[in-house]
Enzyme design. Structure first.
Site, mmCIF file in Angstrom:
data_model
loop_
_atom_site.group_PDB
_atom_site.id
_atom_site.type_symbol
_atom_site.label_atom_id
_atom_site.label_comp_id
_atom_site.label_asym_id
_atom_site.label_seq_id
_atom_site.Cartn_x
_atom_site.Cartn_y
_atom_site.Cartn_z
ATOM 1 N N SER A 9 34.076 80.562 47.674
ATOM 2 C CA SER A 9 35.126 79.614 48.071
ATOM 3 C C SER A 9 34.807 78.248 47.480
ATOM 4 O O SER A 9 33.756 77.671 47.764
ATOM 5 C CB SER A 9 35.181 79.508 49.595
ATOM 6 O OG SER A 9 35.891 78.328 49.935
ATOM 7 N N HIS A 34 37.996 82.122 45.556
ATOM 8 C CA HIS A 34 38.724 81.897 46.808
ATOM 9 C C HIS A 34 39.114 80.422 46.897
ATOM 10 O O HIS A 34 38.259 79.533 46.809
ATOM 11 C CB HIS A 34 37.825 82.299 47.976
ATOM 12 C CG HIS A 34 38.488 82.275 49.306
ATOM 13 N ND1 HIS A 34 39.238 83.312 49.791
ATOM 14 C CD2 HIS A 34 38.509 81.318 50.265
ATOM 15 C CE1 HIS A 34 39.692 83.017 51.000
ATOM 16 N NE2 HIS A 34 39.262 81.800 51.316
ATOM 17 N N ASP A 36 41.025 77.595 49.155
ATOM 18 C CA ASP A 36 41.483 77.283 50.509
ATOM 19 C C ASP A 36 42.513 76.164 50.482
ATOM 20 O O ASP A 36 42.186 75.020 50.169
ATOM 21 C CB ASP A 36 40.287 76.885 51.376
ATOM 22 C CG ASP A 36 39.395 78.072 51.693
ATOM 23 O OD1 ASP A 36 39.916 79.070 52.212
ATOM 24 O OD2 ASP A 36 38.190 78.017 51.395
ATOM 25 N N MET A 38 44.945 73.863 52.593
ATOM 26 C CA MET A 38 45.090 73.366 53.977
ATOM 27 C C MET A 38 46.099 72.221 54.010
ATOM 28 O O MET A 38 46.089 71.365 53.126
ATOM 29 C CB MET A 38 43.745 72.863 54.492
ATOM 30 C CG MET A 38 42.635 73.903 54.387
ATOM 31 S SD MET A 38 41.149 73.334 55.193
ATOM 32 C CE MET A 38 40.024 74.678 54.796
ATOM 33 N N HIS A 67 44.137 81.363 49.790
ATOM 34 C CA HIS A 67 44.196 81.491 51.248
ATOM 35 C C HIS A 67 45.028 80.328 51.782
ATOM 36 O O HIS A 67 44.574 79.181 51.802
ATOM 37 C CB HIS A 67 42.742 81.463 51.773
ATOM 38 C CG HIS A 67 42.604 81.512 53.254
ATOM 39 N ND1 HIS A 67 41.394 81.278 53.878
ATOM 40 C CD2 HIS A 67 43.488 81.759 54.247
ATOM 41 C CE1 HIS A 67 41.550 81.388 55.186
ATOM 42 N NE2 HIS A 67 42.807 81.679 55.432
ATOM 43 N N MET A 69 46.361 78.194 54.445
ATOM 44 C CA MET A 69 46.230 77.764 55.844
ATOM 45 C C MET A 69 47.260 76.668 56.059
ATOM 46 O O MET A 69 46.931 75.489 56.231
ATOM 47 C CB MET A 69 44.804 77.265 56.094
ATOM 48 C CG MET A 69 43.804 78.404 56.245
ATOM 49 S SD MET A 69 42.110 77.865 56.010
ATOM 50 C CE MET A 69 42.027 77.941 54.232
ATOM 51 N N MET A 139 39.084 86.062 59.696
ATOM 52 C CA MET A 139 38.342 84.794 59.777
ATOM 53 C C MET A 139 37.181 84.955 60.746
ATOM 54 O O MET A 139 37.385 85.388 61.895
ATOM 55 C CB MET A 139 39.253 83.664 60.286
ATOM 56 C CG MET A 139 40.353 83.221 59.349
ATOM 57 S SD MET A 139 39.781 82.645 57.738
ATOM 58 C CE MET A 139 38.667 81.311 58.192
ATOM 59 N N ASP A 177 35.896 86.030 55.935
ATOM 60 C CA ASP A 177 35.805 84.631 55.497
ATOM 61 C C ASP A 177 35.223 83.750 56.599
ATOM 62 O O ASP A 177 35.816 83.631 57.677
ATOM 63 C CB ASP A 177 37.231 84.172 55.139
ATOM 64 C CG ASP A 177 37.289 82.771 54.556
ATOM 65 O OD1 ASP A 177 36.231 82.173 54.316
ATOM 66 O OD2 ASP A 177 38.421 82.286 54.343
#
Ligand code: DX5
Ligand code: ZN
Length: 221
Positions: A9, A34, A36, A38, A67, A69, A139, A177
């Site tokens: 990540s 990966h 992330d 957000m 991913h 979020m 998660m 994760d």
């Protein structure tokens, strides 16, 4: 024999030199990168958007595992796919019409569709969608930040999900994760994970390339 996939990540990477960090993890044999995303609403942190994904896709041939979020992920799917995402996961807690969202992800050629679950979210949320998706992202920390401690209780959740997938004979993979390191990686894999995401345990090391190899060796030990 099952083979583990490692997805470093970049949340814990140095954002001022992301291109170089990506090259490092590519050299370490990363199976996915990966990323992330957000939004400051679904999780209490803000990271990056499609523009960064687009530039990263030009730096590497390693599949980009994005991913999301974010609330209302439907609004951004086109942008993240156009930017070069290869795997896209949305949170069940952030998707009002999850079935519709998954159908939309599946409508893009060569993009894998995943559903992510927060630690407190029950697996029963997946029952009516499990046969539609390519992977589940479990998660093992509360989403929002890197460097948190693995929630050991989640091992049972992974085992139970693996059982559901086996019983249904479904082609669904499990990605895990949060808080993964060389001390717990084997337990997570043995519980049923196909892909291990790891951020701080790779980028906090002076040699991230070696850290990926060490993580893989820990699973195969
Ligand atoms: C947390 C992110 C994770 C995070 C993992 O919200 O989804 O991908 O980067 O970082 P570590 O491995 O440090 O827990
Ligand atoms: Zn993540």
């Amino acid at each position: 024999m099952r083979k583990v996939k490692i997805a470093p990540s970049i949340l814990s990477a140095n954002f001022a030199r992301l291109g170089e960090e990506v090259k490092l993890i590519e050299a370490g044999g990363a199976d996915y990168i990966h990323i992330d995303v957000m939004d400051g609403h679904f999780v209490p942190n803000i990271t990056i958007g499609p523009q960064v994904v687009k530039f990263l896709s030009k730096e590497t041939t390693v599949p980009l595992d994005v991913h999301l979020m974010i609330n209302n992920p439907d609004f951004f799917l086109d942008d993240f796919v156009a930017a070069g995402s290869n795997l896209l996961s949305v949170h069940v807690e952030a998707s009002t019409h999850l079935h519709r969202t998954i159908q939309k992800i599946k409508s893009y050629p060569n993009v894998k569709a995943g559903v992510a679950l927060n630690p407190a979210t029950a697996l029963t949320n997946l029952i009516n969608i499990l046969n539609e998706i390519d992977f589940v992202l479990i998660m093992t920390v509360n989403p929002g930040f890197g460097g948190q401690e693995f929630i050991t209780q989640m091992l049972n959740k992974i085992r139970f999900l693996k059982g559901l997938i086996k019983d249904g004979n479904l082609p669904v993979e499990i990605e895990v994760d949060g808080g993964i390191n060389i001390d717990n990686a084997k337990k997570v894999f043995d519980a049923g994970a196909d892909t291990l995401v790891a951020g701080s345990s790779i980028f906090s090391k002076s040699d991230p390339k070696k850290a990926i190899v060490d993580l893989r060796n820990a699973v195969n030990a």
